[in-house]
Design an enzyme around this catalytic site. Structure first.
Site, PDB file in Angstrom:
ATOM      1  N   ASP A 143       0.874  -1.153   0.000  1.00  0.00           N
ATOM      2  CA  ASP A 143       0.000   0.000   0.000  1.00  0.00           C
ATOM      3  C   ASP A 143       0.923   1.218   0.000  1.00  0.00           C
ATOM      4  O   ASP A 143       2.096   1.130   0.349  1.00  0.00           O
ATOM      5  CB  ASP A 143      -0.938  -0.025   1.213  1.00  0.00           C
ATOM      6  CG  ASP A 143      -2.162   0.850   0.986  1.00  0.00           C
ATOM      7  OD1 ASP A 143      -3.186   0.622   1.643  1.00  0.00           O
ATOM      8  OD2 ASP A 143      -2.091   1.747   0.114  1.00  0.00           O
TER       9      ASP A 143
HETATM   10  C1  GLC Z   1      -4.396   4.242  -0.273  1.00  0.00           C
HETATM   11  C2  GLC Z   1      -5.283   3.034  -0.069  1.00  0.00           C
HETATM   12  C3  GLC Z   1      -5.213   2.050  -1.190  1.00  0.00           C
HETATM   13  C4  GLC Z   1      -4.993   2.803  -2.490  1.00  0.00           C
HETATM   14  C5  GLC Z   1      -3.591   3.392  -2.419  1.00  0.00           C
HETATM   15  C6  GLC Z   1      -3.282   4.254  -3.656  1.00  0.00           C
HETATM   16  O1  GLC Z   1      -3.806   4.617   0.936  1.00  0.00           O
HETATM   17  O2  GLC Z   1      -5.159   2.335   1.162  1.00  0.00           O
HETATM   18  O3  GLC Z   1      -6.445   1.316  -1.212  1.00  0.00           O
HETATM   19  O4  GLC Z   1      -5.098   1.925  -3.598  1.00  0.00           O
HETATM   20  O5  GLC Z   1      -3.380   4.159  -1.250  1.00  0.00           O
HETATM   21  O6  GLC Z   1      -4.116   5.358  -3.681  1.00  0.00           O
END
Ligand code: GLC
Length: 754
Positions: free
Chosen positions: A265
């Site tokens: 993430d």
């Molecule tokens: C965010 C989310 C994830 C998302 C990523 C990119 O913090 O937790 O679901 O795809 O970052 O935006």
């Protein structure tokens, strides 16, 4: 210029400038088997090139191998549509004018359809949009379980039952990946809240993991063939999940056989050594030290960048480990950007909007109907008591009749080509037949700009809450039909990434307003638009209740379709609608949102409720709920009959089949979701009194009947024995319960396992 063309030109140049090469290099030859292409590319790459492809080079891209003509990977949110382009190294919008997408319904809305085919359609459509926008990895779907109704991202997930989520995530993934786009199933794992999500350690026992929190991810990998998995921000058993050895290497890759990429993430990677060794393949990010902030364009500082190179050179990291990462990234590139079958997708097509509308409508749940629905467009007559003979008046009360909801909510925020609001859709539906008017009733969220995605609406309000309520009640006295359209929204502490809700009570004084409207409206209709459960203390005082969702671009039309009967509602709740939060399984701070422990650098949270979440809890403890998991009404009626087991006694290890006939006994075509739950009459561990292990949605004409078969395999009857680390089927009696909700199971078939 299309990527495919670039690839072939590159190949031609390579062939031309390297006379000794008689033909296209294997890795560039789309006719060659995937693994041969991977190995050929790998052996041509330098150490630096292998490291480069294991981490971000911009906000949403990770490197390819320019020298070899191997393209970079473009990642995009989100599960409900293709996010607008952002700047290279900022979250800010890039301001493109060609990236307004089709907004699809929130995944909880898809879950509420209980329809595997619609999930496949959803995946296909969103995959086509990602492909058209030349994105290789779709950062979705999310399948975290609904452990607490307070989770801010409940709207992005598929409910509280692992079997429902597992059955629906598989077709979605296949639909996406048939377009040559990787589905990146998230957030792995036990990321069931937003509160302190980057510093909470989930303490969960293995039985609970394997029975509740893993099934959707395991199905995504083993049945859906997911090409990517996103590691979650939180910790499990004291290790961050973006580089959690047991989770990513031992379970996901070794036990389940995952051959794709684990992507962190954004900013979830926290440690150089663990990033190198524990199964992380691509580090994506916001900053390099776990969301603590850093200079821009610091991609060389990422854990899998220079620090990794240093470790490879001084022996603290192995080239074998690097090759495993690089192979997985190359495999992903060859499956997407360099996929032999060059799809070109499509974007905001009429088919996509039609699919969005169909999915949204099929997931709307009719919770109560005292006869006020469907609204008979041609039969509405002015309320006699009003002594009028002009066109009837339909009053909509509530901010959600007007407020656009595709925007906001965090990373699933979308810039849609359009979004139809309920007010406009109902005006369309009643054009020339009734006046549809609107009273706001309360002020919820006045934001119209989310990270520079603007809705163009003006949600400012000068009236006081008291005035707003008085105006709504006064208008209700004059209206022939009153429909309250309220619920939650995408603002903080509502359905929103990064924060959890504080209760399941409707905010902004809506309960009082609904009660006041019910006083003056004989047949009040309430539409709750939300992505998570809300309390409904006024349920006995209104004529009809509809649970609608963030339905995407066509949400207003979908709601109007159901309210007018153009679509016969067939949605079923993907989660329990409790009477109150306190009725749920979470009773202590240590369960949620976690506690501080002396000397521990993160918060500790304990899943003490074990497998007893959602209906597993309420049904096992005989706690009454407002509306149960799997519940939903129709404008027609259905009858189940003729149920039987093909074998009443089976040897452990063999399958068993249940059959049942469902008939549409009403006068309208409609769909029913026949559900099958398993009850283990006696077990050596405490098991939920029922667990969903089968469902089928059938569309039937009036009078039509169909016989359904449900086949259960031994694992469907088993519990997970953590000590033996295997599924265990204990001989004895089982009740195979069949019905149309988790609490309406009129059929009880006795099965004995020898
Ligand atoms: C965010 C989310 C994830 C998302 C990523 C990119 O913090 O937790 O679901 O795809 O970052 O935006």
């Amino acid at each position: 210029m299309k990527r495919a063309t670039v690839i072939f030109i590159t190949a031609a140049i390579l062939a031309a400038c390297c006379p000794r090469q008689s033909s296209t290099p294997v890795y560039l030859d789309p006719t060659k088997p995937l693994e041969e292409r991977v190995e050929d590319a790998l052996q041509r790459m330098t150490l630096e090139e292998k490291v480069a492809i294991t981490h971000a080079q911009s906000k949403f891209s990770s490197a390819g191998v320019p020298r070899l003509g191997i393209p970079e990977l473009w990642h995009t949110d989100g599960p409900h549509g293709i996010r607008p382009e952002v700047l290279w190294d900022e979250w800010d919008q890039a301001g493109w004018t060609n990236d307004s997408c089709t907004a699809y319904p929130a995944l909880v809305n898809l879950a509420a359809t209980w329809d595997r085919e619609l999930s496949a359609l959803y995946g296909k459509c969103i995959g086509e949009e990602a492909r058209y926008r030349e994105k290789d990895i779709l950062l979705g779907p999310g399948v975290n379980m609904g452990r607490t109704p307070l989770n801010g991202r409940t709207f992005e997930y598929m409910g509280e039952d692992p079997y429902l989520a597992a059955q629906l995530v598989v077709p979605y993934i296949k639909g996406v990946q048939e377009q040559g786009v990787a589905a990146c199933v998230k957030h792995f794992a036990v990321n069931n809240q937003e509160t302190r999500r980057t510093k909470t350690n989930s303490n969960v026992d293995d039985r609970t993991l394997y029975e509740i929190y893993f099934p959707a991810f395991k199905a995504a990998v083993q049945e859906g063939g997911a090409w990517a998995i996103m590691g979650s921000y939180n910790l499990w058993n004291g290790q961050y999940n973006c580089h959690n050895k047991r989770l990513l290497q031992d379970i996901l890759k070794d036990e389940w056989g995952f051959d794709g990429v684990v992507i962190s993430d954004w900013g979830g990677c926290r440690d150089d050594d663990e990033a190198a060794a524990n199964g992380l393949d691509i580090e994506m990010g916001t900053w390099t030290n776990g969301l603590q902030g850093a200079a821009s364009n610091t991609y060389d500082m990422y854990h899998l960048a220079n620090p990794y190179l240093e470790r490879l050179r001084d022996g603290r990291a192995t080239e074998e480990g690097l090759d495993d990462k690089a192979r997985r990234v190359l495999r992903t590139i060859f499956r997407t950007a360099m996929n032999p079958v060059q799809n070109f997708g499509s974007f905001t097509s009429p088919e996509h909007f039609a699919a969005s509308r169909k999915i949204a409508a099929e997931g709307i749940v009719l919770l109560k109907n005292g006869g006020a629905l469907p609204l008979r467009v041609d039969e509405i007559s002015p309320r006699a008591s009003l002594g009028r003979d002009d066109k009837p008046t339909i009053l909509l009360v509530g901010e959600n009749a007007y407020k656009m909801m595709v925007v906001g909510g965090g990373s699933s925020n979308l810039k849609a080509k359009y979004e139809v609001i309920p007010l406009d859709a109902l005006r369309e539906a009643f054009e020339g037949k009734a006046d549809v008017v609107w009273e706001r009733g309360y002020v919820g969220d006045t934001r119209t700009d989310y990270n520079a995605v603007v809705t163009g609406q003006d949600l400012s309000e000068s009236r006081s809450p008291e005035q707003l309520k008085a105006d709504a009640v006064a208008a209700a006295k004059e209206a022939d039909i009153v429909i309250f359209i309220g619920g939650l929204n995408k603002s903080k502490f509502q359905d929103n990434e990064g924060t959890d809700r504080v209760d399941i009570v409707l905010p902004y004084g809506q309960d009082e307003l609904i009660e006041a409207l019910a006083e003056v409206t004989p047949n009040l209709i309430v539409v709750n638009i939300s992505g998570s459960p809300v309390a409904m203390p006024w349920a006995d005082k209104v004529n009809a209740i509809v649970q609608a969702w963030y339905g995407g671009s066509e949400s207003g039309h979908a709601l109007a379709d159901v309210l007018t009967g153009a679509v016969n509602p067939s949605g079923k709740l993907p989660f329990t609608m409790p009477k109150a939060l306190a009725d749920g399984p979470i009773k202590t701070e240590r369960q949620y949102p976690g506690i501080e422990v002396e000397g521990v650098p993160y918060w500790e949270e304990y899943y003490d409720e074990g497998v007893f979440i959602g209906y597993r809890w309420y049904s096992s403890k005989d706690i009454p709920v407002q509306y149960p998991f799997g519940y939903g009404l129709s404008y027609t009626s259905f009858e189940l009959s003729g149920a039987f087991l093909t074998k009443k006694v089976v040897k452990a290890g063999s399958n068993v089949t249940a059959k049942v006939t469902v008939k549409n006994t009403g006068d309208k075509a409609g769909a029913e979701v026949v559900q099958l739950y398993v009850n283990d009459a006696e077990a050596s561990v405490e098991r939920p009194v029922r667990e969903l292990k089968g469902f089928q949605k059938v569309y039937l004409a009036p009078g039509e009947a169909r016989t359904l078969s449900f086949t259960l395999n031994p694992e469907d009857l088993s519990f997970f024995d953590a000590d033996a680390h295997e599924w265990k089927l204990e001989p004895g009696d089982f009740h195979i319960l069949i019905g149309t909700s988790s609490e309406d199971l009129p059929i009880d078939l006795l099965l004995t396992v020898k």
